[in-house]
Enzyme design. Structure first.
Site, short mmCIF file in Angstrom:
data_model
loop_
_atom_site.label_atom_id
_atom_site.label_comp_id
_atom_site.label_asym_id
_atom_site.label_seq_id
_atom_site.Cartn_x
_atom_site.Cartn_y
_atom_site.Cartn_z
N CYS A 66 93.45 36.06 -13.40
CA CYS A 66 94.63 36.26 -12.55
C CYS A 66 95.78 36.91 -13.31
CB CYS A 66 95.07 34.92 -11.96
SG CYS A 66 95.49 33.67 -13.20
N SER A 116 98.92 34.85 -23.30
CA SER A 116 98.99 34.23 -21.98
C SER A 116 100.44 34.03 -21.57
CB SER A 116 98.28 32.87 -22.00
OG SER A 116 96.92 33.02 -22.35
N ASP A 121 97.48 28.70 -23.75
CA ASP A 121 96.68 28.44 -22.55
C ASP A 121 95.26 27.98 -22.93
OD1 ASP A 121 95.46 28.51 -20.06
OD2 ASP A 121 95.19 30.67 -20.08
N HIS A 122 94.82 26.86 -22.33
CA HIS A 122 93.51 26.29 -22.63
C HIS A 122 92.37 27.11 -22.02
CE1 HIS A 122 94.54 22.41 -24.51
NE2 HIS A 122 95.60 22.42 -23.72
N GLU A 123 92.57 27.68 -20.85
CA GLU A 123 91.46 28.23 -20.07
C GLU A 123 91.00 29.61 -20.54
OE1 GLU A 123 92.46 28.18 -15.95
OE2 GLU A 123 92.77 26.02 -15.87
N GLN A 127 87.34 31.93 -20.47
CA GLN A 127 87.26 33.17 -19.70
C GLN A 127 86.73 34.32 -20.55
OE1 GLN A 127 91.37 33.20 -18.53
NE2 GLN A 127 91.01 32.12 -16.61
N GLY A 197 99.54 11.88 -3.38
CA GLY A 197 99.50 13.26 -2.95
C GLY A 197 98.15 13.89 -3.22
N ALA A 201 99.58 20.25 -7.21
CA ALA A 201 100.25 19.51 -8.28
C ALA A 201 99.49 18.24 -8.63
CB ALA A 201 101.69 19.19 -7.89
#
Length: 389
Positions: A66, A116, A121-123, A127, A197, A201
């Protein structure tokens, strides 16, 4: 015959003395140079783009997220460069081109989370790995791309294990979990945790909670049970419950920590009920506006969460020089590995050329012997000829 051998020598050896890293190129766009909508469109169709470029090029790997669309190429022709550029940015706006060591350094920074939007950023490391594996699966990688991406993944893993650049979480969901863990003193292992919720979030809270900690139980409170399960499944391996929202007040005393992330305008808990109960010890409400009353030392709203996120980011930024030093170390290791690979390939080329010469001299010597030439003279002639060539 001599011209053929000379051509073999030039094509097989001299070409390989070109520095291998100079063959690497990166062409792409990211949300810093282009619109988020454009990058999102590219991400949606990235496999189609991989096939289009991959079948036309010597080697191709595409990282599509993204935040970025980056095409890594081995020895791209002008046609392939133009094709990748047109796909990444038809009008040329925001296009980034990097070559050689600069392309490798950028990839190492991407894998390490330094490029990032949220530092550390972990992701992104996963990727990068998936992009490499997808291209290998399709047969689009080359020894150069394999070596560079292998080193990039190693670099990203080193940066995360040897620095604190990915510690904590700077998103509001992650920061809320970090805040609660620090306020409880001993963290959230073995804690009884409630989440109110079922939006994005809350999903982020559950993911951050169960990635870093091992709570005893996680109870998700929501008006719609089906959506609540989408939160609960983020805590695989942990006992999870889904309960109606009107059960919250009755079960409040059973919780050690409570996270709240819902849309609303009225309080879901009475101040008096919170003050009379010793549990939960911490309530973190990231709803906007808050739906829990402010209770000093017990209930924390967005200002405290934002402060925690800021603290975590400052801690991450402190590790930037160390992370960048690791990247430079790994770039040196990459160049050394490519140099050794080049030397091995050159040695193999030399041996192939020499074996062809030896075979030709052998055949020439046999012909001389059949024609009655003295064996010693024939051997001396062959050795002298072989040595000169």
């Amino acid at each position: 015959m001599e011209r053929s051998c000379h051509g073999l020598w030039r094509a097989g050896i001299n070409r390989r003395w070109l520095l291998m890293i100079d063959r690497l190129a990166m062409i792409g766009v990211n949300v810093k140079t282009s619109s988020r909508e454009h990058v999102a469109r590219l991400e949606k169709e990235w496999e189609k783009h991989l096939d289009t470029i991959g079948y036309a090029s010597r080697g191709t790997i595409i990282i599509a997220t993204c935040n970025r669309f980056e095409v890594y190429l081995d020895s791209p022709s002008r046609l392939v460069e133009d094709l990748a550029s047109t796909i990444a940015s038809p009008g040329g706006e925001g296009l980034v081109r990097l070559q050689g060591i600069n392309a490798a350094r950028h990839l190492f920074r991407v894998a390490s989370g330094l490029e990032s939007q949220i530092i550390g950023d972990h992701e992104v490391l996963g990727q990068v790995r998936r992009a490499w594996l997808k291209s290998r699966e399709k047969g689009f990688t080359t020894p150069l791309l394999d070596e560079v991406f292998h080193r990039a993944l190693k670099t990203g893993a080193r940066v995360r294990s040897e620095t604190g650049i990915s510690s904590g979480g700077v998103g509001y969901s992650s920061a809320a979990v970090s805040l609660a863990a620090s306020l409880l003193g001993g963290g959230l292992n073995g804690a009884r945790v409630g989440i109110v919720g079922a939006g994005m979030a809350s999903v982020g809270i559950a993911r951050a909670l169960c990635t870093r900690w091992r709570p005893r139980v996680v109870a998700v409170f929501n008006r719609t049970p089906e959506r609540a399960w989408e939160v609960a499944v983020k805590c695989r391996g942990v006992e999870s419950l889904v309960l109606p929202l009107d059960e919250l007040a009755k079960l409040l005393k059973e919780l050690d920590a409570l996270f709240v992330a819902i849309a609303g305008s009225t309080n879901i808990l009475e101040r008096g009920r919170i003050e009379r109960s010793v549990s939960p010890r911490v309530i973190v409400d990231i709803s906007n506006p808050p739906v829990t009353p402010k209770v000093a030392g017990r209930v924390f709203h967005m200002p405290e969460v934002e402060e925690e996120a800021k603290r975590i980011m400052e801690e991450r930024l402190r590790w930037l020089p160390t992370a960048e030093a690791i990247i430079e170390e790994e770039l040196e290791a990459l160049l050394d590995a490519l140099s050794r690979r080049r030397a091995r390939e050159s040695s193999r080329s030399v041996m192939r050329a020499l074996s062809i010469l030896a075979e030709r001299e052998y055949e020439r010597t046999l012909a001389s012997l059949r024609n009655g030439v003295d064996p010693r003279e024939a051997v001396d002639l062959a050795l002298n000829s072989y040595t000169k060539k």
